[in-house]
Design an enzyme around this catalytic site. Structure first.
Site: not given
Length: 281
Positions: A47, A17, A132
């Site tokens: 992901d 992402h 992230s």
């Protein structure tokens, strides 16, 4: 977002992402050098993504990847990343839980996307948007996970959620498996059991357990070949408790086609072990 240098060739692991849909990718190293990068491969199902520096320098410091299978609840961990644009931020905490089933449905812009099932490492080290794709270290300095998401009660005025001590990281064993496949072929395959399941309980003698009850078995699948039936309740995978259908999905996705796993099931009030050969997605 953040990332982890995977090898001397300049491959970097991050979250899907973080880079999905990007028309241009730039990476700033810890010493301030900036490099253009291109996508090697992405895997929305976990992901995870691998990108590669263009004209990578020959003095990259490669991360040491640890064994997430040996982690324990309560163990000290440290996260490094770029939360809310604050580069090289370090936060510490402990592992709050292991194999925590987490389901995310999010694209790079925060909108709904395909479901991502992860049996994650839950941590209380503070992580926020921008962490992230960054590393979760153990006390030896080995990367044991890739920080990927948080659980939050609300969003702030700018639309971003903040840490409340419920963060989740993708275990390093899964990360390495996916990264190796992305570098080799540009894509990754994941295990499939070949069943449809629902949350259920199973009673064995005087004890009641939670598990995943099989509602449908796909003809010719690994589950069918192993003799799994409608009504069987899957209780464990390789000794790990199955507390929900999404946790079962998280376990199975760790394996590759051809792997054989042992599952404990309940059938007619009795438990039994079944060996199932995983098929590829």
């Amino acid at each position: 977002g953040s990332g982890v240098i995977f090898d001397k060739e300049g491959h970097i692991i991050t979250n899907n992402h973080v880079v999905a849909g990007a028309s241009k990718i730039q990476v700033t190293l810890a010493d301030g050098r900036v490099y253009d990068a291109e996508t090697t491969g992405t895997d929305p199902a976990t992901d995870l993504a691998v990108i590669q520096l263009k004209d990578a320098p020959d003095n990259l410091t490669v991360a040491q990847l640890g064994d997430s299978d040996k982690l324990a609840t309560g163990q000290d961990v440290m996260a490094i990343g770029n939360p809310l644009g604050l580069s090289s931020t370090v936060t510490t905490g402990i592992i709050s839980a292991l194999d925590r089933p987490v389901v995310n449905s999010q694209n790079e812009d925060g909108s709904g996307g395909s479901a991502v099932y992860t049996n994650a490492i839950q941590i209380d080290a503070s992580i926020n948007p921008g962490n992230s794709g960054g590393p979760l270290f153990d006390a030896t300095g080995a990367v044991v996970g890739i920080n990927s998401s948080i659980k939050s009660l609300a969003t702030s005025s700018d639309g971003q959620a903040g840490s409340i001590g419920l963060g989740f990281a993708i275990p390093s064993d899964l990360v390495v498996s996916v990264a190796d496949q992305l570098i080799a072929t540009g894509s990754a395959s994941h295990g499939m059991l070949g069943v449809t399941v629902k949350a259920a309980t199973a009673t064995v003698g005087s004890d009641t357990y939670v598990g995943a009850e099989i509602q449908e078995v796909t003809s010719g699948s690994g589950a069918a070949i192993a003799g799994l039936r409608v009504g069987d309740v899957i209780l464990t995978v390789e000794g790990q408790e199955v507390t929900s259908p999404k946790q079962l999905v998280g376990y199975v996705r760790r394996y590759r086609a051809g792997d054989t796993v042992t599952m404990t099931i309940e059938r007619n009030g009795q438990t039994q072990d079944v060996s199932v050969t995983i098929q590829g997605s």
